[in-house]
Design a protein around this motif. Structure first.
Motif, PDB file in Angstrom:
ATOM      1  N   ILE A 239     -11.263 -41.036  25.728  1.00 51.79           N
ATOM      2  CA  ILE A 239     -10.458 -39.845  25.458  1.00 51.79           C
ATOM      3  C   ILE A 239     -10.357 -39.014  26.732  1.00 51.79           C
ATOM      4  CG2 ILE A 239     -10.272 -37.802  23.966  1.00 51.79           C
ATOM      5  CD1 ILE A 239     -10.384 -40.332  22.340  1.00 51.79           C
ATOM      6  N   HIS A 240      -9.143 -38.563  27.020  1.00 52.60           N
ATOM      7  CA  HIS A 240      -8.957 -37.763  28.228  1.00 52.60           C
ATOM      8  C   HIS A 240      -7.818 -36.786  27.989  1.00 52.60           C
ATOM      9  CE1 HIS A 240      -8.070 -36.950  32.507  1.00 52.60           C
ATOM     10  NE2 HIS A 240      -9.371 -37.147  32.617  1.00 52.60           N
ATOM     11  N   PRO A 241      -7.963 -35.545  28.422  1.00 50.17           N
ATOM     12  CA  PRO A 241      -6.833 -34.620  28.261  1.00 50.17           C
ATOM     13  C   PRO A 241      -5.628 -35.153  29.032  1.00 50.17           C
ATOM     14  CG  PRO A 241      -8.813 -33.450  28.957  1.00 50.17           C
ATOM     15  CD  PRO A 241      -9.119 -34.901  29.064  1.00 50.17           C
ATOM     16  N   ILE A 242      -4.446 -34.963  28.498  1.00 48.57           N
ATOM     17  CA  ILE A 242      -3.258 -35.568  29.111  1.00 48.57           C
ATOM     18  C   ILE A 242      -2.988 -35.018  30.522  1.00 48.57           C
ATOM     19  CG2 ILE A 242      -1.579 -33.944  28.117  1.00 48.57           C
ATOM     20  CD1 ILE A 242       0.175 -36.529  27.605  1.00 48.57           C
ATOM     21  N   ALA A 273      -1.746 -33.325  23.692  1.00 47.16           N
ATOM     22  CA  ALA A 273      -0.357 -33.626  24.043  1.00 47.16           C
ATOM     23  C   ALA A 273       0.573 -32.446  23.783  1.00 47.16           C
ATOM     24  CB  ALA A 273       0.126 -34.849  23.276  1.00 47.16           C
ATOM     25  N   VAL A 274       0.267 -31.657  22.747  1.00 49.78           N
ATOM     26  CA  VAL A 274       1.193 -30.574  22.419  1.00 49.78           C
ATOM     27  C   VAL A 274       1.193 -29.498  23.498  1.00 49.78           C
ATOM     28  CG1 VAL A 274      -0.385 -29.122  21.059  1.00 49.78           C
ATOM     29  CG2 VAL A 274       2.047 -29.130  20.528  1.00 49.78           C
ATOM     30  N   VAL A 275       0.053 -29.368  24.169  1.00 50.46           N
ATOM     31  CA  VAL A 275      -0.053 -28.321  25.186  1.00 50.46           C
ATOM     32  C   VAL A 275       0.962 -28.560  26.309  1.00 50.46           C
ATOM     33  CG1 VAL A 275      -1.640 -27.130  26.751  1.00 50.46           C
ATOM     34  CG2 VAL A 275      -2.503 -28.110  24.617  1.00 50.46           C
ATOM     35  N   TYR A 276       1.236 -29.835  26.549  1.00 50.40           N
ATOM     36  CA  TYR A 276       2.213 -30.168  27.604  1.00 50.40           C
ATOM     37  C   TYR A 276       3.399 -30.890  26.992  1.00 50.40           C
ATOM     38  CZ  TYR A 276      -1.867 -28.988  30.273  1.00 50.40           C
ATOM     39  OH  TYR A 276      -2.946 -28.319  30.771  1.00 50.40           O
ATOM     40  N   PHE A 277       3.866 -30.336  25.888  1.00 49.44           N
ATOM     41  CA  PHE A 277       4.868 -31.025  25.102  1.00 49.44           C
ATOM     42  C   PHE A 277       6.056 -31.526  25.927  1.00 49.44           C
ATOM     43  CE2 PHE A 277       8.541 -31.332  22.377  1.00 49.44           C
ATOM     44  CZ  PHE A 277       8.047 -32.178  21.394  1.00 49.44           C
ATOM     45  N   GLU A 278       6.567 -30.650  26.783  1.00 52.88           N
ATOM     46  CA  GLU A 278       7.760 -31.002  27.552  1.00 52.88           C
ATOM     47  C   GLU A 278       7.506 -32.187  28.484  1.00 52.88           C
ATOM     48  OE1 GLU A 278      10.496 -29.276  26.995  1.00 52.88           O
ATOM     49  OE2 GLU A 278       9.522 -27.750  25.742  1.00 52.88           O
ATOM     50  N   GLU A 279       6.269 -32.269  28.982  1.00 48.70           N
ATOM     51  CA  GLU A 279       5.969 -33.290  29.996  1.00 48.70           C
ATOM     52  C   GLU A 279       5.332 -34.539  29.409  1.00 48.70           C
ATOM     53  OE1 GLU A 279       3.965 -31.375  33.638  1.00 48.70           O
ATOM     54  OE2 GLU A 279       3.728 -29.936  31.984  1.00 48.70           O
ATOM     55  N   LYS A 280       5.134 -34.524  28.086  1.00 53.95           N
ATOM     56  CA  LYS A 280       4.337 -35.575  27.468  1.00 53.95           C
ATOM     57  C   LYS A 280       4.779 -36.990  27.868  1.00 53.95           C
ATOM     58  CE  LYS A 280       4.163 -37.720  23.345  1.00 53.95           C
ATOM     59  NZ  LYS A 280       4.473 -37.854  21.945  1.00 53.95           N
ATOM     60  N   ASP A 281       6.065 -37.278  27.714  1.00 55.88           N
ATOM     61  CA  ASP A 281       6.536 -38.650  27.981  1.00 55.88           C
ATOM     62  C   ASP A 281       6.362 -39.024  29.446  1.00 55.88           C
ATOM     63  OD1 ASP A 281       7.141 -39.030  25.378  1.00 55.88           O
ATOM     64  OD2 ASP A 281       9.229 -38.352  25.580  1.00 55.88           O
ATOM     65  N   ASN A 285       3.948 -42.048  30.775  1.00 58.44           N
ATOM     66  CA  ASN A 285       4.444 -43.127  31.643  1.00 58.44           C
ATOM     67  C   ASN A 285       3.687 -43.193  32.954  1.00 58.44           C
ATOM     68  OD1 ASN A 285       6.326 -44.242  29.945  1.00 58.44           O
ATOM     69  ND2 ASN A 285       7.881 -42.707  30.491  1.00 58.44           N
ATOM     70  N   GLU A 286       3.359 -42.004  33.439  1.00 59.25           N
ATOM     71  CA  GLU A 286       2.617 -41.954  34.691  1.00 59.25           C
ATOM     72  C   GLU A 286       1.248 -42.626  34.502  1.00 59.25           C
ATOM     73  OE1 GLU A 286       3.118 -38.181  36.558  1.00 59.25           O
ATOM     74  OE2 GLU A 286       1.221 -38.465  37.663  1.00 59.25           O
ATOM     75  N   ALA A 287       0.604 -42.312  33.375  1.00 57.53           N
ATOM     76  CA  ALA A 287      -0.709 -42.924  33.101  1.00 57.53           C
ATOM     77  C   ALA A 287      -0.567 -44.444  33.044  1.00 57.53           C
ATOM     78  CB  ALA A 287      -1.268 -42.401  31.784  1.00 57.53           C
ATOM     79  N   ARG A 288       0.475 -44.896  32.392  1.00 57.43           N
ATOM     80  CA  ARG A 288       0.667 -46.351  32.262  1.00 57.43           C
ATOM     81  C   ARG A 288       0.859 -47.005  33.626  1.00 57.43           C
ATOM     82  NH1 ARG A 288       4.141 -45.921  26.640  1.00 57.43           N
ATOM     83  NH2 ARG A 288       2.270 -46.023  25.338  1.00 57.43           N
ATOM     84  N   ASN A 298       0.350 -50.960  26.616  1.00 62.10           N
ATOM     85  CA  ASN A 298       0.372 -50.729  25.165  1.00 62.10           C
ATOM     86  C   ASN A 298      -0.991 -50.321  24.609  1.00 62.10           C
ATOM     87  OD1 ASN A 298      -0.893 -53.139  25.464  1.00 62.10           O
ATOM     88  ND2 ASN A 298       0.425 -54.277  24.046  1.00 62.10           N
ATOM     89  N   ARG A 299      -1.950 -50.101  25.499  1.00 61.06           N
ATOM     90  CA  ARG A 299      -3.216 -49.563  25.009  1.00 61.06           C
ATOM     91  C   ARG A 299      -3.472 -48.145  25.529  1.00 61.06           C
ATOM     92  NH1 ARG A 299      -5.855 -54.720  25.423  1.00 61.06           N
ATOM     93  NH2 ARG A 299      -7.222 -53.920  27.036  1.00 61.06           N
ATOM     94  N   ILE A 300      -2.388 -47.497  25.955  1.00 58.79           N
ATOM     95  CA  ILE A 300      -2.507 -46.087  26.349  1.00 58.79           C
ATOM     96  C   ILE A 300      -1.640 -45.254  25.402  1.00 58.79           C
ATOM     97  CG2 ILE A 300      -2.176 -44.409  28.208  1.00 58.79           C
ATOM     98  CD1 ILE A 300      -2.573 -46.567  30.219  1.00 58.79           C
ATOM     99  N   PHE A 301      -2.210 -44.192  24.845  1.00 62.53           N
ATOM    100  CA  PHE A 301      -1.486 -43.381  23.870  1.00 62.53           C
ATOM    101  C   PHE A 301      -1.636 -41.912  24.204  1.00 62.53           C
ATOM    102  CE2 PHE A 301      -2.384 -47.327  21.782  1.00 62.53           C
ATOM    103  CZ  PHE A 301      -1.223 -47.584  21.053  1.00 62.53           C
TER     104      PHE A 301
END
Ligand SMILES: Nc1nc2c(ncn2[C@@H]2O[C@H](COP(=O)(O)OP(=O)(O)OP(=O)(O)O)[C@@H](O)[C@H]2O)c(=O)[nH]1
Ligand SMILES: [Mg+2]
Length: 663
Positions: A239-242, A273-281, A285-288, A298-301
């Motif tokens: 678990i990690h903050p986005i 995720a909601v805290v950075y709602f606008e940047e979430k996607d 993608n950056e994490a992936r 497909n194992r990152i959410f």
């Protein structure tokens, strides 16, 4: 391999069906020996039915681990707070009867039963959280010391030096009073070693145990026990903050803490995720992209646990103004409702939609059941093999009965032919056993060569390890590679017997109409492997392993004597010592394994001899048994009936396997 995502619900249906199939098989089979090892098959079925999946939830301090588990389990039961940290591992799972069981280092067990979730939560806060005032001292190192030594140390410069070396914290001498006061309060009777929480959660995850782990970078590092839990996990969720999305701790976790064989079990869950709602996607993608070499995309959410909890509140009919009383939720209620309105999403759906759990949960379930589904398939195939063997035996029996009914003279002839075949079988089998001996016990056998290669490879890796982390990793990888060697060797041995017996069987059948029963090698292989593994863990490897635990290094008394030296000198000395031990241990273990493999070979040989004996008895019986015409007719009828039943069961099995194949 999996095309359709199936979850625990479907999986359970498969298990029930297989148990039915197995029960029918047992009754059809009766006492016939179809070569299937029923004791082992029975164990496998039991394992499948009682299987528990462990899901470890790891991550840094305050990453949102406890909140995440709460939202998965649909109950706010684990203490989650901006301040209080989880300091012990908590096992959480479904139980009809709510209970909280706490085991202490002294052996004392405390159990609270049938209480409300608030009472559990309060008690958990008391036992599983570090009191605020001690958050800046290495409490886990102090607890570990007490566990290892059973007595309070004298807190002097040496001890502070030791604490600093172990925890990577500086300036602990300014905390001397706090450390003393902490040690005063701790003893074996209040240090927890296991916390289990069972609760009637409203989820279909009865067989899953979630492990709420202390933060990986918690002050002073991780308890020994955390590593054992990570080792046995079926899935590990980090678990990690986005934001920030780039995380050294995750890289570190995957590359140094997780053993190689568990790397494929890691998920990364980005929270808040909601805290950075606008940047979430974009962040997802950056994490992936960043972690592409560590973990498949497909194992990152990305999830938001708080939104999921609000969703649960709503389902239970809680009013919005009541939900808003919760400080952690207040802000997000308004935010999501606003957003839902803007996007035209019905408000009752919005919270779950934006929480991200709709994607994560099916993926996790699907992942967890992948291995057991394979096992279901194996079991079904074993039963199928059993039926085919039964069919062959019964058909042979039937044809002899029919001949006997019609023409007694011809019957005598056929029996005689089979007896000749049996004699031939005996001689041929003897040669096979001889050949096996030469192939597998010689110095030049592939098995022996693999062992020798393994030995020199790991000797070199261990000698060249630069630090404790590397040493630990090589040692753990050595264990896994050894597993592979054992597996390969066993399947070579069983492959040899299978092939030889097949060829022999075919020629005997042509010449003498004699069929030889199959031996279930696959299942034998596995049991031998398991036996070896248990031995290994209990014996040398297990002990060496706990000896190698790096965070215990200063425990060694003779090394502790050099306390005046710097931590790095100490570490060097220790590494030298550990390297020596590791190499000796590996040698010892190899000798043991060689012994066990030879025993397995003898076991296979025993099986072949057993098969010969049974076959002889069977033919003998056929010859001497005198039957009246009625008895003969009855037996023919019964045999035919049994064959029809087998036919039906085989069709059912095929349907079962087909259904499994589409998942
Ligand atoms: N908005 C939002 N807040 C979250 C989320 N997850 C956790 N939080 C908040 O973050 C804080 C820490 O959460 P915890 O669940 O206690 O974190 P933890 O990882 O268990 O912490 P430790 O056990 O202390 O290491 C709490 O105040 C939570 O309300 C999330 O997904 N979204
Ligand atoms: Mg926590």
């Amino acid at each position: 391999m999996m095309e359709k995502k199936i979850g625990f619900h479907e999986y359970k249906i498969f298990v029930t069906e297989l148990v039915n199939i197995y029960d029918s098989y047992l009754s059809v089979r009766g006492d016939y020996n179809d070569g299937i090892n029923i004791v082992l098959l029975d164990k496998k079925i039991k394992n499948i039915v009682d299987n528990i999946f462990y899901v470890a939830i790891a991550g840094e301090v305050k990453a949102g681990k406890s909140t995440f588990i709460n939202s998965l389990l649909r109950e706010e039961i684990l203490p989650a707070d901006v301040l209080q940290a989880t300091s012990s591992i908590i096992e959480v799972f479904y139980s009809k009867r709510p209970f909280l069981k706490i085991t202490y280092a002294s052996g004392r067990v405390e159990e609270i039963e049938e209480e409300s979730k608030e009472i559990f939560k309060e008690r958990l806060k008391e036992v599983a959280a570090i009191p605020d005032e001690y958050r800046d001292i290495p409490t886990s190192v102090l607890d570990q010391w007490l566990l290892d030594h059973g007595e309070v140390p004298e807190v002097n410069d040496e001890f502070i030096h030791y604490l600093e070396a172990k925890s990577n914290l500086d300036n602990l001498s300014s905390q001397i009073d706090k450390i003393r006061s902490y040690l005063q309060k701790r003893n074996l009777d209040n240090i927890t070693t296991r916390i289990e929480l069972g609760y009637p959660f409203r989820i279909g995850l009865e067989n899953v145990r979630f492990l709420d782990m202390p933060g990986v970078n918690a002050v002073g590092g991780v308890y020994d026990i955390a590593f054992s839990y990570l080792d046995m996990a079926n899935a590990i969720l980090f678990i990690h903050p986005i934001k920030p999305v780039e995380s050294e701790s995750f890289k570190n976790f995957v590359s140094t803490i997780i053993p190689k064989k568990n790397k494929d079990m890691v998920f990364q869950v980005l929270t808040h995720a909601v805290v950075y709602f606008e940047e979430k996607d974009r962040l997802l993608n950056e994490a992936r992209r960043i972690y592409a070499n560590l973990i498949p995309p497909n194992r990152i959410f990305a999830v938001d646990s708080i939104l999921k909890l609000i969703h649960e509140d709503l389902i239970r009919g809680k009013k919005l103004e009541d939900i808003k009383r919760d400080k952690a939720k207040r802000k997000w209620v308004a935010f999501v409702l606003d957003l839902a309105d803007e996007l035209g999403i019905p408000p009752e759906k919005a919270f779950l939609e934006f929480s991200g759990f709709k994607e994560l949960l099916p993926a996790l379930e699907n992942f967890l059941i992948e291995a057991p589904i394979l096992e279901l398939r194996n079991i079904a195939q074993t039963i199928h093999t059993g039926y085919e063997e039964l069919e062959r035996m019964l058909n042979e029996h039937l044809s002899l009965l029919l001949v006997r009914q019609k023409d007694l003279e011809k019957f005598e002839e056929e029996v005689k032919q089979r007896i000749d075949g049996y004699k031939k079988l005996q001689t041929e089998a003897y040669f096979i056993l001889e050949e096996a001996e030469i192939n597998f016990k010689g110095l030049n056998s592939p098995f022996e060569r693999a062992l020798q290669e393994f030995k020199s490879k790991y000797q070199e890796l261990i000698v060249n390890s630069r630090n404790l982390e590397e040493l630990r990793k090589h040692y753990r990888d050595a264990e896994d590679e050894l597993d592979e060697i054992i597996g390969k060797s066993l399947s070579t041995i069983s492959g040899f017997f299978q092939e030889k017996l097949k060829v022999l069987g075919e020629s005997l059948n042509k010449e003498y109409k004699l069929t030889i029963p199959k031996i279930d090698f696959a299942i034998l292989e596995e049991s031998t492997k398991k036996k070896l593994k248990e031995k290994e863990e209990k014996d040398a490897l297990g002990r060496a392993w706990s000896f190698l635990l790096p965070w215990r290094w200063l425990k060694l008394k003779e090394i502790f004597k050099f306390k005046k030296e710097s931590a790095s000198t100490l570490e060097k000395k220790l590494i030298q010592e550990l390297k020596g031990t590791a190499i000796t241990q590996i040698s010892n273990v190899l000798d043991k394994i060689r012994d066990e493999i030879f025993k397995a070979l003898d076991y296979y040989k025993g099986q072949v001899k057993q098969m010969l004996k049974e076959k002889e008895a069977q033919i003998e019986r056929l010859r001497v048994e005198i039957k009246t015409a009625e008895a003969l007719e009855l037996e023919i009828l019964q045999t035919e009936k049994k064959l029809t039943m087998i036919q039906r069961e085989k069709e059912r099995l095929n349907r079962f396997l087909e259904n499994l194949n589409v998942v």
